[in-house]
Enzyme design. Structure first.
Site: not given
Ligand code: PAF
Length: 283
Positions: A37, A61, A149, A151, A155, A190-191
């Site tokens: 990040h 989500q 990102g 990764k 997305q 983060s996971r």
């Molecule tokens: O990748 C993420 O952290 C999330 O999917 C995002 C892009 C912040 C949308 O909630």
């Protein structure tokens, strides 16, 4: 760094700021920040006059409620990291600020094929909800540059399609930044914070499986190669959702490689309760 919790306060501030000669960069996150990040913030700092980061764990989500409950929250550390990185604005809204009428999907996006494969197949509704939150955040922030990102390969493609659909692709520049990795190759996520030390040691198997795909990519059927990559995962206690090789431009799954098409390896796999994803360009 100024922290805004209310949409209207942030909007008011940004209206005063944007005199069109100034550039705003936006880094959307769900917190539990790591060096990946921060690399996006650093990228924005190089180009933009104002860097805005959002931290919002978007409940809509998470198709698995346990994943939502266990999603790491490290807000004080996040604020410190953002301050050290020179971030100008943090948008930190509560759920009711973003979804005053509840977090149901209030708009449908035409994500086409992208929504039916890989993450779309294993996480139904996920990309619609990502589309909805990104749409809402962009409407508030109106950035010139949006940083994501690499990764989250799929997305990034979904958000690119969304920008086009919302007619924002002419005004918002999408900047996809390289995945930042730990010393053993594990993609920062983060996971990863949810892995215990035993699990953490094995977690680099995803990177090793992707490396195997890259080093052994050959023209013809890719079945055996994918099976070898899956075996690396199984040997390290992972339960793969998928190990795939796809056309890097459109994510069409490639069963036989023609020796020319640019391809990307993509993996999603569970280590006990924790689901990790990663990808690598293979040629
Ligand atoms: O990748 C993420 O952290 C999330 O999917 C995002 C892009 C912040 C949308 O909630």
């Amino acid at each position: 760094m100024t922290i805004f919790k209310k949409t209207n306060d942030l909007r008011f501030f940004l209206t005063g700021f944007t005199d069109r000669t100034k550039k705003t960069g936006f880094v959307p996150t769900m917190g539990a920040l790591h060096k990946g990040h921060i690399s996006l913030i650093t990228e924005s700092k190089k180009t933009d006059d104002l860097t805005v980061c959002s931290i919002f764990i978007n409940p809509a989500q998470f198709n698995d409620p346990r994943d939502f409950e266990k999603y790491p929250v490290t807000i004080e550390k996040d604020i410190l990291m953002l301050e050290q990185a020179g971030c100008d604005i943090l948008f930190l809204p509560l759920v009711k600020e973003i979804y005053p009428a509840g977090s149901g999907q209030d708009k449908q996006y035409d994500l086409g094929y992208l929504e039916t494969i890989l993450e779309g197949r294993y996480r139904p509704g996920h990309f619609q909800a990502v589309g909805m939150i990104i749409d809402k955040l962009l409407t508030i922030i109106h950035p010139n540059n949006l940083y994501l990102g690499g990764k989250d390969y799929q997305q990034c493609m979904v958000i690119k399609k969304l920008l086009h659909q919302l007619n924002l692709d002419k005004t918002i520049n999408l900047k996809i930044c390289n995945t930042v990795r730990e010393a053993d190759g594990l993609a920062m996520s983060s996971r990863n914070m949810r892995l215990n030390s035993e699990e953490r040691k094995k977690a680099s198997a995803i990177f090793n499986a992707l490396e195997l795909l890259k080093l052994n990519l050959e023209m013809g059927s890719l079945d055996l190669l994918k099976e070898k990559a899956r075996n690396i995962l199984y040997e390290n206690a992972f339960r793969p959702d998928y190990v795939e090789i796809a056309d890097a431009a459109n994510l069409k799954i490639i069963p036989n490689w023609d020796g020319k098409t640019k391809v990307v390896g993509l993996i999603a796999a569970y280590m006990n309760e924790v689901r990790l994803i990663d990808n690598m360009p293979l040629n």
